[in-house]
Design a protein around this motif. Structure first.
Motif, PDB file in Angstrom:
ATOM      1  N   LYS A 194       0.824  -1.205   0.000  1.00  0.00           N
ATOM      2  CA  LYS A 194       0.000   0.000   0.000  1.00  0.00           C
ATOM      3  C   LYS A 194       0.860   1.258   0.000  1.00  0.00           C
ATOM      4  O   LYS A 194       0.487   2.284  -0.592  1.00  0.00           O
ATOM      5  N   GLY A 195       2.031   1.198   0.661  1.00  0.00           N
ATOM      6  CA  GLY A 195       2.958   2.314   0.578  1.00  0.00           C
ATOM      7  C   GLY A 195       3.437   2.530  -0.839  1.00  0.00           C
ATOM      8  O   GLY A 195       3.579   3.667  -1.311  1.00  0.00           O
ATOM      9  N   GLY A 196       3.687   1.434  -1.551  1.00  0.00           N
ATOM     10  CA  GLY A 196       4.065   1.535  -2.957  1.00  0.00           C
ATOM     11  C   GLY A 196       2.954   2.121  -3.800  1.00  0.00           C
ATOM     12  O   GLY A 196       3.202   2.916  -4.717  1.00  0.00           O
ATOM     13  N   MET A 197       1.727   1.758  -3.486  1.00  0.00           N
ATOM     14  CA  MET A 197       0.583   2.304  -4.215  1.00  0.00           C
ATOM     15  C   MET A 197       0.477   3.820  -4.011  1.00  0.00           C
ATOM     16  O   MET A 197       0.133   4.571  -4.936  1.00  0.00           O
ATOM     17  N   ARG A 198       0.797   4.264  -2.798  1.00  0.00           N
ATOM     18  CA  ARG A 198       0.768   5.708  -2.528  1.00  0.00           C
ATOM     19  C   ARG A 198       1.765   6.444  -3.428  1.00  0.00           C
ATOM     20  O   ARG A 198       1.440   7.482  -4.028  1.00  0.00           O
ATOM     21  N   MET A 199       2.985   5.941  -3.527  1.00  0.00           N
ATOM     22  CA  MET A 199       3.981   6.618  -4.341  1.00  0.00           C
ATOM     23  C   MET A 199       3.675   6.474  -5.831  1.00  0.00           C
ATOM     24  O   MET A 199       3.950   7.391  -6.620  1.00  0.00           O
ATOM     25  N   LEU A 200       3.105   5.343  -6.221  1.00  0.00           N
ATOM     26  CA  LEU A 200       2.650   5.191  -7.606  1.00  0.00           C
ATOM     27  C   LEU A 200       1.659   6.294  -7.949  1.00  0.00           C
ATOM     28  O   LEU A 200       1.770   6.937  -9.010  1.00  0.00           O
ATOM     29  N   THR A 201       0.711   6.525  -7.072  1.00  0.00           N
ATOM     30  CA  THR A 201      -0.320   7.528  -7.327  1.00  0.00           C
ATOM     31  C   THR A 201       0.266   8.930  -7.403  1.00  0.00           C
ATOM     32  O   THR A 201      -0.091   9.726  -8.278  1.00  0.00           O
ATOM     33  N   ARG A 202       1.169   9.238  -6.490  1.00  0.00           N
ATOM     34  CA  ARG A 202       1.762  10.577  -6.482  1.00  0.00           C
ATOM     35  C   ARG A 202       2.613  10.820  -7.737  1.00  0.00           C
ATOM     36  O   ARG A 202       2.543  11.888  -8.354  1.00  0.00           O
ATOM     37  N   THR A 203       3.396   9.821  -8.119  1.00  0.00           N
ATOM     38  CA  THR A 203       4.298   9.995  -9.253  1.00  0.00           C
ATOM     39  C   THR A 203       3.555   9.913 -10.583  1.00  0.00           C
ATOM     40  O   THR A 203       3.716  10.773 -11.460  1.00  0.00           O
ATOM     41  N   ALA A 204       2.729   8.887 -10.745  1.00  0.00           N
ATOM     42  CA  ALA A 204       1.991   8.743 -11.996  1.00  0.00           C
ATOM     43  C   ALA A 204       0.989   9.876 -12.175  1.00  0.00           C
ATOM     44  O   ALA A 204       0.744  10.327 -13.299  1.00  0.00           O
ATOM     45  N   GLY A 205       0.415  10.353 -11.066  1.00  0.00           N
ATOM     46  CA  GLY A 205      -0.500  11.478 -11.166  1.00  0.00           C
ATOM     47  C   GLY A 205       0.177  12.709 -11.758  1.00  0.00           C
ATOM     48  O   GLY A 205      -0.413  13.441 -12.554  1.00  0.00           O
ATOM     49  N   VAL A 206       1.426  12.916 -11.379  1.00  0.00           N
ATOM     50  CA  VAL A 206       2.198  14.030 -11.938  1.00  0.00           C
ATOM     51  C   VAL A 206       2.539  13.758 -13.407  1.00  0.00           C
ATOM     52  O   VAL A 206       2.388  14.632 -14.272  1.00  0.00           O
ATOM     53  N   GLU A 207       3.003  12.538 -13.688  1.00  0.00           N
ATOM     54  CA  GLU A 207       3.387  12.206 -15.065  1.00  0.00           C
ATOM     55  C   GLU A 207       2.227  12.329 -16.041  1.00  0.00           C
ATOM     56  O   GLU A 207       2.400  12.753 -17.184  1.00  0.00           O
ATOM     57  N   LEU A 208       1.040  11.942 -15.594  1.00  0.00           N
ATOM     58  CA  LEU A 208      -0.097  11.832 -16.516  1.00  0.00           C
ATOM     59  C   LEU A 208      -0.951  13.091 -16.600  1.00  0.00           C
ATOM     60  O   LEU A 208      -1.858  13.172 -17.428  1.00  0.00           O
ATOM     61  N   GLY A 209      -0.646  14.076 -15.761  1.00  0.00           N
ATOM     62  CA  GLY A 209      -1.462  15.284 -15.746  1.00  0.00           C
ATOM     63  C   GLY A 209      -1.533  15.985 -17.087  1.00  0.00           C
ATOM     64  O   GLY A 209      -2.585  16.522 -17.466  1.00  0.00           O
ATOM     65  N   ALA A 210      -0.441  15.975 -17.815  1.00  0.00           N
ATOM     66  CA  ALA A 210      -0.418  16.650 -19.117  1.00  0.00           C
ATOM     67  C   ALA A 210      -1.380  16.022 -20.115  1.00  0.00           C
ATOM     68  O   ALA A 210      -1.758  16.655 -21.112  1.00  0.00           O
ATOM     69  N   HIS A 211      -1.765  14.772 -19.866  1.00  0.00           N
ATOM     70  CA  HIS A 211      -2.707  14.077 -20.756  1.00  0.00           C
ATOM     71  C   HIS A 211      -4.150  14.211 -20.269  1.00  0.00           C
ATOM     72  O   HIS A 211      -5.053  13.588 -20.843  1.00  0.00           O
ATOM     73  N   GLY A 212      -4.361  14.983 -19.207  1.00  0.00           N
ATOM     74  CA  GLY A 212      -5.705  15.116 -18.661  1.00  0.00           C
ATOM     75  C   GLY A 212      -6.142  13.902 -17.872  1.00  0.00           C
ATOM     76  O   GLY A 212      -7.346  13.708 -17.630  1.00  0.00           O
ATOM     77  N   ILE A 213      -5.187  13.096 -17.455  1.00  0.00           N
ATOM     78  CA  ILE A 213      -5.483  11.872 -16.700  1.00  0.00           C
ATOM     79  C   ILE A 213      -5.215  12.120 -15.228  1.00  0.00           C
ATOM     80  O   ILE A 213      -4.138  12.579 -14.853  1.00  0.00           O
ATOM     81  N   ARG A 214      -6.200  11.814 -14.394  1.00  0.00           N
ATOM     82  CA  ARG A 214      -6.055  11.969 -12.956  1.00  0.00           C
ATOM     83  C   ARG A 214      -5.829  10.606 -12.294  1.00  0.00           C
ATOM     84  O   ARG A 214      -6.275   9.581 -12.808  1.00  0.00           O
ATOM     85  N   MET A 215      -5.143  10.622 -11.153  1.00  0.00           N
ATOM     86  CA  MET A 215      -4.914   9.400 -10.391  1.00  0.00           C
ATOM     87  C   MET A 215      -5.013   9.729  -8.915  1.00  0.00           C
ATOM     88  O   MET A 215      -4.317  10.631  -8.420  1.00  0.00           O
ATOM     89  N   VAL A 216      -5.900   9.032  -8.204  1.00  0.00           N
ATOM     90  CA  VAL A 216      -6.171   9.328  -6.801  1.00  0.00           C
ATOM     91  C   VAL A 216      -6.241   8.027  -6.014  1.00  0.00           C
ATOM     92  O   VAL A 216      -6.834   7.043  -6.470  1.00  0.00           O
ATOM     93  N   ASN A 217      -5.635   8.025  -4.831  1.00  0.00           N
ATOM     94  CA  ASN A 217      -5.777   6.918  -3.897  1.00  0.00           C
ATOM     95  C   ASN A 217      -6.953   7.170  -2.964  1.00  0.00           C
ATOM     96  O   ASN A 217      -7.187   8.304  -2.539  1.00  0.00           O
ATOM     97  N   ILE A 218      -7.639   6.100  -2.595  1.00  0.00           N
ATOM     98  CA  ILE A 218      -8.637   6.135  -1.535  1.00  0.00           C
ATOM     99  C   ILE A 218      -8.120   5.213  -0.439  1.00  0.00           C
ATOM    100  O   ILE A 218      -7.831   4.039  -0.687  1.00  0.00           O
ATOM    101  N   ALA A 219      -7.980   5.748   0.775  1.00  0.00           N
ATOM    102  CA  ALA A 219      -7.393   4.985   1.875  1.00  0.00           C
ATOM    103  C   ALA A 219      -8.424   4.734   2.968  1.00  0.00           C
ATOM    104  O   ALA A 219      -8.586   5.557   3.878  1.00  0.00           O
ATOM    105  N   PRO A 220      -9.122   3.618   2.904  1.00  0.00           N
ATOM    106  CA  PRO A 220     -10.072   3.299   3.972  1.00  0.00           C
ATOM    107  C   PRO A 220      -9.347   2.854   5.239  1.00  0.00           C
ATOM    108  O   PRO A 220      -8.228   2.338   5.202  1.00  0.00           O
ATOM    109  N   GLY A 221     -10.021   3.041   6.356  1.00  0.00           N
ATOM    110  CA  GLY A 221      -9.600   2.413   7.600  1.00  0.00           C
ATOM    111  C   GLY A 221     -10.242   1.037   7.683  1.00  0.00           C
ATOM    112  O   GLY A 221     -10.276   0.298   6.703  1.00  0.00           O
ATOM    113  N   ALA A 222     -10.771   0.694   8.835  1.00  0.00           N
ATOM    114  CA  ALA A 222     -11.420  -0.609   9.022  1.00  0.00           C
ATOM    115  C   ALA A 222     -12.786  -0.606   8.339  1.00  0.00           C
ATOM    116  O   ALA A 222     -13.609   0.275   8.574  1.00  0.00           O
ATOM    117  N   VAL A 223     -13.007  -1.600   7.485  1.00  0.00           N
ATOM    118  CA  VAL A 223     -14.254  -1.691   6.731  1.00  0.00           C
ATOM    119  C   VAL A 223     -14.835  -3.095   6.915  1.00  0.00           C
ATOM    120  O   VAL A 223     -14.105  -4.082   6.935  1.00  0.00           O
TER     121      VAL A 223
END
Length: 255
Positions: A160-189
């Motif tokens: 999940k830590g890797g997913m966080r950095m994937l989202t932050r980095t890919a979100g920056v890389e893909l912004g120029a294409h109009g592509i958004r990337m967001v993590n949703i972090a639930p607690g206990a479900v």
């Protein structure tokens, strides 16, 4: 309807949070592609439920740890609905093992399902978004444990830590294409992954006491946030994480 006509793929979409996302998205007008690995009968029943309510859904059996199957998943959505608008990387597993106890097989399996699938799923979706034009959205169902240590469940936290950095980095890389990337972090479900905890009254009492709102979340509450983020009302959000945890990260330490 907030998602009218949008083509949405949900990995692990036939149970737990994924199932709730499918139902919520379809109720808001989305055309949903449900990825599953096992229990095809559950997918069939879910499609019937969506269609009975006037929505649209198709199923695809795909091993999300394999890039070729991820591509098949995207293509299924495009063939069914003409395009892809949203990918929701929802599927996830855990081993509940410590650093000292985690085997190579444990680690590799968790990373493949949780992290590798999100990485190459995002890649496949982004390529489709760029090819068809008009941008797109990738939502990752992460966890508060992308940032909050959970001793005894280390491979899951690392993934999940890797997913966080994937989202932050890919979100920056893909912004120029109009592509958004967001993590949703639930607690206990309240989902099958937490069934053992829910079956233990002592554990549930301790967990509820640690959550400022005093209870676990329901899958539908996570799905409601997914619908918001996938709608036009969240169009300026990218490369970040939305936490849905009932306040647990602020109210307790080390669960």
């Amino acid at each position: 309807m907030l998602l009218q006509g949008k083509s949405i793929v949900v990995t692990g979409g036939n149970s737990g949070i994924g199932e709730a996302i499918v139902l919520a998205a379809a109720a808001e007008g989305a055309n949903v592609t449900i990825d599953y690995v096992t229990h095809p009968e559950e997918t069939t029943a879910l499609i019937a439920e969506v269609e009975a309510a006037g929505g649209h859904a198709v199923g695809v059996q795909a091993d999300i740890t394999q890039a070729a199957d991820l591509q098949k998943m995207m293509q299924t959505a495009v063939e069914a609905y003409g395009r892809l608008d949203v990918l929701i990387n929802n599927a996830g597993i855990e081993t509940r093992t410590s650093l000292l106890d985690t085997t190579e097989a444990d680690f590799d399996t968790v990373m493949a399902v949780n992290m590798r699938s999100a990485f190459f799923g995002a890649q496949a979706a982004a390529r489709q978004f760029i090819a068809q034009g008009g941008g797109g959205l990738i939502l990752n169902i992460s966890s508060v444990h992308e940032d909050w240590p959970m001793p005894g469940n280390i491979a899951y936290c690392v993934s999940k830590g890797g997913m966080r950095m994937l989202t932050r980095t890919a979100g920056v890389e893909l912004g120029a294409h109009g592509i958004r990337m967001v993590n949703i972090a639930p607690g206990a479900v309240s989902t099958p992954i937490n069934a053992s905890t829910e079956a233990d009254p002592a554990k549930m009492k301790a967990l509820d006491a640690a959550i400022p709102l005093g209870r676990m979340a329901q899958s539908s509450e996570i799905a409601d946030v997914v619908v918001f983020l996938a709608s036009g009302k969240a169009g300026y959000m990218t490369a970040t994480t939305v936490v849905i945890d009932g306040g647990i990260m602020q109210g307790s330490v080390g669960l």
